[in-house]
Design a protein around this motif. Structure first.
Motif, short mmCIF file in Angstrom:
data_model
loop_
_atom_site.label_atom_id
_atom_site.label_comp_id
_atom_site.label_asym_id
_atom_site.label_seq_id
_atom_site.Cartn_x
_atom_site.Cartn_y
_atom_site.Cartn_z
N ALA A 49 -35.44 101.04 66.63
CA ALA A 49 -35.86 99.64 66.71
C ALA A 49 -36.98 99.40 67.71
CB ALA A 49 -34.66 98.77 67.09
N LEU A 50 -37.32 100.41 68.53
CA LEU A 50 -38.31 100.20 69.60
C LEU A 50 -39.72 100.07 69.01
CD1 LEU A 50 -38.87 100.04 72.64
CD2 LEU A 50 -39.12 102.54 72.64
N VAL A 51 -40.37 98.97 69.34
CA VAL A 51 -41.76 98.73 68.95
C VAL A 51 -42.56 98.51 70.23
CG1 VAL A 51 -43.37 97.31 67.65
CG2 VAL A 51 -41.04 97.71 66.76
N LEU A 52 -43.30 99.54 70.64
CA LEU A 52 -44.03 99.48 71.91
C LEU A 52 -45.39 98.82 71.72
CD1 LEU A 52 -43.22 103.05 73.25
CD2 LEU A 52 -42.34 100.88 74.14
N ALA A 104 -49.92 108.81 75.61
CA ALA A 104 -48.92 109.57 74.85
C ALA A 104 -47.69 109.90 75.70
CB ALA A 104 -49.56 110.85 74.32
N ALA A 105 -47.92 110.26 76.96
CA ALA A 105 -46.79 110.63 77.81
C ALA A 105 -45.87 109.44 78.07
CB ALA A 105 -47.30 111.19 79.14
N ALA A 106 -46.47 108.28 78.36
CA ALA A 106 -45.67 107.08 78.60
C ALA A 106 -44.93 106.66 77.35
CB ALA A 106 -46.56 105.95 79.10
N THR A 107 -45.57 106.77 76.19
CA THR A 107 -44.92 106.41 74.93
C THR A 107 -43.71 107.30 74.67
OG1 THR A 107 -47.02 105.64 74.00
CG2 THR A 107 -45.26 106.20 72.44
N GLU A 108 -43.89 108.60 74.89
CA GLU A 108 -42.79 109.54 74.66
C GLU A 108 -41.63 109.27 75.61
OE1 GLU A 108 -40.55 112.54 73.02
OE2 GLU A 108 -42.39 111.59 72.28
N ALA A 109 -41.93 109.02 76.87
CA ALA A 109 -40.88 108.76 77.86
C ALA A 109 -40.13 107.48 77.53
CB ALA A 109 -41.48 108.68 79.26
N ALA A 110 -40.84 106.43 77.14
CA ALA A 110 -40.21 105.16 76.82
C ALA A 110 -39.33 105.27 75.57
CB ALA A 110 -41.27 104.08 76.62
N THR A 146 -38.39 103.51 83.81
CA THR A 146 -39.31 104.23 84.69
C THR A 146 -40.76 103.94 84.32
OG1 THR A 146 -37.66 105.99 84.95
CG2 THR A 146 -39.93 106.51 85.54
N VAL A 147 -41.07 103.95 83.02
CA VAL A 147 -42.44 103.70 82.56
C VAL A 147 -42.90 102.30 82.95
CG1 VAL A 147 -43.87 103.37 80.50
CG2 VAL A 147 -42.39 105.37 80.68
N SER A 148 -42.03 101.32 82.77
CA SER A 148 -42.42 99.93 83.07
C SER A 148 -42.71 99.74 84.55
CB SER A 148 -41.32 98.96 82.61
OG SER A 148 -40.14 99.15 83.37
N HIS A 149 -42.05 100.53 85.41
CA HIS A 149 -42.31 100.43 86.84
C HIS A 149 -43.64 101.05 87.24
CE1 HIS A 149 -38.26 98.94 87.34
NE2 HIS A 149 -38.42 98.87 88.65
N ASP A 150 -44.18 101.89 86.37
CA ASP A 150 -45.46 102.54 86.66
C ASP A 150 -46.66 101.79 86.08
OD1 ASP A 150 -44.12 104.53 88.01
OD2 ASP A 150 -43.98 105.84 86.25
N LEU A 151 -46.40 100.73 85.31
CA LEU A 151 -47.47 99.99 84.64
C LEU A 151 -47.77 98.69 85.37
CD1 LEU A 151 -46.30 100.41 80.93
CD2 LEU A 151 -48.16 101.66 82.07
N SER A 152 -48.95 98.18 85.13
CA SER A 152 -49.32 96.87 85.66
C SER A 152 -49.00 95.79 84.64
CB SER A 152 -50.82 96.85 86.01
OG SER A 152 -51.59 97.17 84.86
N GLU A 153 -48.97 94.54 85.12
CA GLU A 153 -48.72 93.41 84.21
C GLU A 153 -49.96 93.12 83.39
OE1 GLU A 153 -45.97 92.15 83.59
OE2 GLU A 153 -44.74 92.85 85.26
N ALA A 180 -46.37 95.98 81.58
CA ALA A 180 -45.05 96.38 82.05
C ALA A 180 -43.96 95.50 81.46
CB ALA A 180 -45.01 96.33 83.58
N THR A 181 -44.17 94.18 81.49
CA THR A 181 -43.19 93.25 80.93
C THR A 181 -43.04 93.43 79.43
OG1 THR A 181 -43.64 91.64 82.68
CG2 THR A 181 -42.60 90.81 80.66
N GLN A 182 -44.15 93.67 78.73
CA GLN A 182 -44.09 93.85 77.29
C GLN A 182 -43.27 95.10 76.92
OE1 GLN A 182 -48.21 93.98 76.18
NE2 GLN A 182 -48.54 91.78 76.46
N VAL A 183 -43.48 96.18 77.66
CA VAL A 183 -42.72 97.41 77.40
C VAL A 183 -41.24 97.18 77.65
CG1 VAL A 183 -42.29 99.76 78.22
CG2 VAL A 183 -44.63 98.98 77.82
#
Length: 509
Positions: free
Chosen positions: A432-435, A441-447, A456-463, A466-469
């Motif tokens: 069901a995940l729609v990123l 690619a690395a962040a997508t695979e981890a999420a 973990t990925v959302s904490h490494d992203l900026s707004e 991050a909220t969308q992920v």
């Protein structure tokens, strides 16, 4: 009331113990508390471990499951060795090793190192658990006292599970994640001091010879089966997973065949011909699957989705753990008059209700607390009665082997709870995940691996990325809760049916 048993359990009562026996019970509760605290703490520490060690989805599951995997593979062996060489001796060796390896696990620098430490904890933990239950069988020969002792023993699991998130939450808020493993040291030191003074040694007076082939076959049966279950949960149906399952089943068949032909078998297979023994084992197994599967979901939901700190999330589970303890103790006087084939199904209906509350409510804190209280009432009562039946169905000299089978069912249930119910939630999450666009690619695979990975990925992203992920991840995680809860409820119903059809024993009026 009285019922007629198709295969009666042993009703012979021995003398009642005095204060020394109950002090011995307190000492034997220490390793039980430790193991249950360790399991709960690890679930709550998983987000912190994910941030610190960045494990993959497979490594994350291995961190949780390698301990019960090794434990399940060695429990029958260690229980039989305890019958032969002394159950107290095995308890003390296991406690020493468990404390030392816990200190090493606290400072693991990588996910693979932590997995290795957890495997060693499983090795020494296999010496602890059968010893505690079998020693209770030898200390409390009076059945009424043994029922209460086992209720207290079983409640130690619940107490440890309740204490674990609170103590662990405090440690995680003030120290690094490795501090949760250091809990073992102050718990096991009193055991090593007091057990030689208060707990009498016991062993099988006619243990027979050590059978290395049976030991290897028991491990070769359990480990591939559990590994196959994990493989199916992570990768879905594969030829490799099927091959591991077939290997484990084949080794299990050889193990059973060897035991049936041995003059003095490592594990007396005739125990399984008793409805009370085999039925109680299955009730144990399915109850633990339902409990661990529930905790796998709720611990992540409380922390990651609802945003609670580990300590607050731990307090949210306390009412359910208290309900489990109270029901386990309160069922003892009732079990003297009402047959378990009536009591256990009636109690497990509360657990079914708990799962249905999860399936048909919004996942608020209040709903989760109420559902866990309902689940805990049923599991607490069922575990107390079934564990007592397992010991009462086996001869006293085989208490270690019988306890090992009971603990194997418990640990296999823990693996199945994570693998089956956790695997189903993970499968729904990935489907069901729609990123959002913009991830490498690395962040997508981890999420996509797990909810903790997305955390973990959302904490490494900026707004606002991050909220969308994170919004996409929490929505996907919730998509499988309803189906998984209905499957959990079905497993509890199956346990109730097994209890109703196999646990017809004589009770005193």
């Amino acid at each position: 009331m009285a019922t007629t048993a198709s295969i009666p359990v042993q009703e012979t009562d021995g003398p009642r113990v005095g204060a020394r026996g109950w002090w011995a019970l307190i000492v034997l509760m220490l390793p039980v508390l430790l193991v249950s605290v360790d399991n709960t703490v690890l679930s709550f520490a998983l987000p912190e471990i994910s941030l610190a060690l960045s494990p993959s989805g497979a490594e994350q599951l291995w961190i949780i499951d390698v301990y019960p995997l090794v434990l399940a593979g060695l429990l029958v062996t260690m229980g039989t060795l305890g019958d032969r060489f002394g159950r107290r001796r095995m308890l003390l060796i296991g406690a020493t090793g468990f404390a030392a390896v816990s200190a090493l696990a606290a400072f693991a620098p990588t996910a693979l190192t932590l997995i290795a430490a957890r495997a060693l904890l499983g090795f020494f933990g296999a010496m602890l658990m059968p010893s505690t239950l079998s020693l209770l069988r030898s200390i409390f020969t009076n059945r009424d006292q043994r029922r209460m002792a086992i209720a207290v023993w079983a409640s130690a699991f619940s107490a440890g599970s309740a204490l674990g998130p609170i103590v662990g939450g405090f440690l995680l808020e003030h120290f690094w994640w490795g501090s949760v493993f250091l809990i073992a040291v102050p718990v096991l030191i009193p055991l090593l001091i007091c057990a030689p003074l208060l707990v009498p040694e016991s062993r099988d007076p006619n243990p027979g010879r050590i059978d290395p082939i049976s030991i290897l076959l028991s491990m070769a049966a359990m480990i591939p089966v559990v590994y196959a279950i994990k493989s199916f949960a992570v990768d879905g149906p594969t030829w490799a997973g099927g091959a591991w399952a077939a290997l484990g089943i084949a080794m299990g068949a050889l193990f059973v065949r060897r035991q049936l032909r041995a003059d003095i078998p490592m594990l007396d297979m005739t125990l399984f011909r008793r409805g009370t023994f085999s039925g109680a084992i299955l009730v144990n197994l399915l109850s633990v699957v339902a409990l661990v599967g529930f905790l796998y979901y709720v611990s992540q939901h409380l922390q990651l989705v609802l945003g609670l700190t580990p300590m607050v999330a731990g307090f949210a589970l306390v009412p359910g753990m208290v309900a489990m303890i109270v029901s386990g103790l309160a069922i003892v006087p009732v079990s003297r008059r009402v047959s378990p084939h009536i009591l256990i199904p009636a109690a497990l209906m509360f657990s079914v209700l708990g799962y249905l509350l999860v399936a048909f409510t919004s996942g608020s804190i209040a709903a989760l607390v109420l559902s866990f209280v309902s689940l805990g009432i049923g599991i607490g009562a069922a575990e107390t009665i079934s564990n007592e039946l397992i010991l009462a169905s086996a001869p006293p000299e085989k208490a270690g082997a019988a306890s090992a089978v009971s603990e194997t069912a418990y640990e296999l249930g823990a693996v199945l709870g994570t693998a089956i119910l956790g695997g189903i939630i993970t499968a729904f999450y990935r489907g069901a995940l729609v990123l959002p666009e913009g991830l490498d690619a690395a962040a997508t695979e981890a999420a996509r691996e797990t909810l903790a990975g997305a955390y973990t990925v959302s904490h490494d992203l900026s707004e606002p990325l991050a909220t969308q992920v994170w919004d996409a991840a929490t929505a996907a995680f919730g998509s499988g809760v309803g189906v998984t809860s209905m499957i959990g409820a079905g497993l509890v119903v199956l346990a109730a049916v097994i209890a109703a059809t196999t646990l017809k024993t004589r009770t005193r009026s």
